[in-house]
Design an enzyme around this catalytic site. Structure first.
Site, PDB file in Angstrom:
ATOM      1  N   ASP A 277       0.912  -1.161  -0.050  1.00  0.00           N
ATOM      2  CA  ASP A 277       0.205   0.087  -0.005  1.00  0.00           C
ATOM      3  C   ASP A 277       0.930   1.103   0.055  1.00  0.00           C
ATOM      4  O   ASP A 277       1.621   1.696   0.906  1.00  0.00           O
ATOM      5  CB  ASP A 277      -1.010  -0.016   1.316  1.00  0.00           C
ATOM      6  CG  ASP A 277      -1.900  -1.115   1.034  1.00  0.00           C
ATOM      7  OD1 ASP A 277      -1.828  -2.098   0.340  1.00  0.00           O
ATOM      8  OD2 ASP A 277      -3.065  -0.982   2.016  1.00  0.00           O
TER       9      ASP A 277
ATOM     10  N   LYS B 291      -7.099   3.106  -2.711  1.00  0.00           N
ATOM     11  CA  LYS B 291      -7.230   3.335  -1.307  1.00  0.00           C
ATOM     12  C   LYS B 291      -7.613   4.801  -0.883  1.00  0.00           C
ATOM     13  O   LYS B 291      -6.864   5.661  -1.191  1.00  0.00           O
ATOM     14  CB  LYS B 291      -6.041   2.780  -0.627  1.00  0.00           C
ATOM     15  CG  LYS B 291      -6.212   2.582   0.815  1.00  0.00           C
ATOM     16  CD  LYS B 291      -5.086   1.878   1.465  1.00  0.00           C
ATOM     17  CE  LYS B 291      -5.139   2.001   3.086  1.00  0.00           C
ATOM     18  NZ  LYS B 291      -4.033   1.187   3.564  1.00  0.00           N
TER      19      LYS B 291
ATOM     20  N   LYS C   5     -10.096   0.354  -1.743  1.00  0.00           N
ATOM     21  CA  LYS C   5     -10.050   0.109  -0.305  1.00  0.00           C
ATOM     22  C   LYS C   5     -10.320   1.261   0.590  1.00  0.00           C
ATOM     23  O   LYS C   5      -9.671   2.145   0.131  1.00  0.00           O
ATOM     24  CB  LYS C   5      -8.661  -0.385  -0.025  1.00  0.00           C
ATOM     25  CG  LYS C   5      -8.279  -0.860   1.405  1.00  0.00           C
ATOM     26  CD  LYS C   5      -6.832  -1.120   1.592  1.00  0.00           C
ATOM     27  CE  LYS C   5      -6.492  -1.213   3.102  1.00  0.00           C
ATOM     28  NZ  LYS C   5      -5.227  -1.808   3.289  1.00  0.00           N
TER      29      LYS C   5
END
Length: 218
Positions: free
Chosen positions: A92, A154, A183
């Site tokens: 991430d 995300k 996400k």
């Protein structure tokens, strides 16, 4: 949504600076017991998590350029490559938020592309930090992530001035379409929160409240 379906979406997370080995060990055990999607930790803890999750279905997730996104493109790529070498299967990364605010989306895309290339074969999720971005900037960053070959976008680090919102998740899903993951992370503490994000288009939930969410769904 049933408990099993929700568990498969949760990245069980501990990114606190004070996280100790025993905290990480406990997190991994909880993730295995609940069949969570992944355990998400800071890079220094990746080797430990990879060892603890070996043989399980739980992925090893880490963060890159975290939490500000303000390290150089080259350093982010090197950090990602090291983490994957040590066992991370999901990365991430935080975008260059300053570049996004200046409208330099080619630079944002190049930053992401470097991490994607360095992370192979790991999945890359691109953290936008939506609390700092306008709707137009969110759309442009999502398009940059798709062009760069990322697998997810995300919402947040959880360390910014705000976290995931239903509106941001919905906009991100609309922008990236059905084939890229979304996400939601930051401030998701209850099953109601998580279900709202899923309804808006999220297919992964990043949180430290996974056990509480599971308990509410029982």
């Amino acid at each position: 949504m049933n408990k099993k379906q929700m568990a498969a979406m949760i990245d069980h997370t501990i990114l606190k600076a004070v996280a100790k080995r025993q905290d990480v060990e406990k997190l991994c055990e909880e993730a295995k017991n609940n069949d969570f999607a992944s355990v998400c930790v800071n890079p220094v803890q990746v080797p430990l998590v990879a060892q603890l999750l070996s043989g399980s279905s739980v992925e090893v997730c880490t963060v890159v350029g975290f939490p500000l996104g303000a390290t150089s493109h080259k350093v982010k790529a090197q950090e990602a490559a090291w983490a994957v070498q040590e066992g991370a299967t999901e990365v991430d990364m935080v975008i260059d938020i300053g570049a996004a605010k200046e409208g330099r989306f080619d630079d944002v895309e190049a930053d992401i592309a470097g991490v994607v290339a360095a992370s192979k074969p790991a999945i890359v999720k691109v953290i936008l930090e939506v609390c700092y971005l306008t709707e137009d900037e969110i759309v442009s960053c999502c398009k940059a992530a798709v062009q760069a070959g990322a697998h997810f976008v995300k919402t947040s680090t959880g360390f910014g001035d705000g976290g995931a919102t239903v509106e941001a998740v919905s906009l991100m899903r609309k922008t990236v379409g059905p084939d890229i993951g979304v996400k939601a992370a930051g401030g998701i503490r209850t099953a109601k929160d998580a279900l709202a994000m899923v309804e808006a288009g999220a297919n992964r939930i990043g949180c430290s409240a996974g056990l509480a969410i599971m308990a509410e769904l029982e």
